[in-house]
Scaffold this motif. Structure first.
Motif, PDB file in Angstrom:
ATOM      1  N   GLU A   4       0.848  -1.191   0.000  1.00 30.99           N
ATOM      2  CA  GLU A   4       0.000   0.000   0.000  1.00 30.99           C
ATOM      3  C   GLU A   4       0.883   1.240   0.000  1.00 30.99           C
ATOM      4  O   GLU A   4       1.662   1.461   0.912  1.00 30.99           O
ATOM      5  N   ARG A   6       1.004   5.472  -0.128  1.00 29.40           N
ATOM      6  CA  ARG A   6       0.152   6.613   0.246  1.00 29.40           C
ATOM      7  C   ARG A   6       0.971   7.897   0.177  1.00 29.40           C
ATOM      8  O   ARG A   6       2.204   7.879   0.295  1.00 29.40           O
ATOM      9  N   VAL A  31      -4.444   7.140  -0.312  1.00 29.94           N
ATOM     10  CA  VAL A  31      -3.885   5.830  -0.639  1.00 29.94           C
ATOM     11  C   VAL A  31      -3.867   5.708  -2.161  1.00 29.94           C
ATOM     12  O   VAL A  31      -4.842   6.041  -2.841  1.00 29.94           O
TER      13      VAL A  31
END
Length: 81
Positions: A4, A6, A31
């Protein structure tokens, strides 16, 4: 499996290219989805990060979020316009 990514911090004109094939203004703490691109305009900066590291984008940068998790120690190329 992808990591992930961000936007941790940003200043100036930072845009994301993804769904809908259009550039939209980025938001702090947004994100990023795999395959999206991040662009920084003049006098703009962004810090994008994962749990495993971070990338500082200076003005005129263009980077694409990896579609898959990268092996530890991998270098991600950043284009400057």
């Amino acid at each position: 499996m992808s990591a992930e990514w961000r936007i941790a911090k940003m200043s100036g004109d930072v845009r994301i290219h993804g769904a809908g094939n259009v550039w939209v203004k980025a938001k702090p703490l947004q994100v990023l989805k795999p395959g999206e691109s991040v662009w920084t305009g003049r006098r703009s900066r962004a810090l994008i990060e994962t749990d495993e590291g971070s990338v500082i984008l200076r003005a005129g940068s263009l980077v694409k979020v990896p579609a898959q998790k990268l092996p530890k120690g991998t270098t991600v190329p950043v284009s400057y316009t």
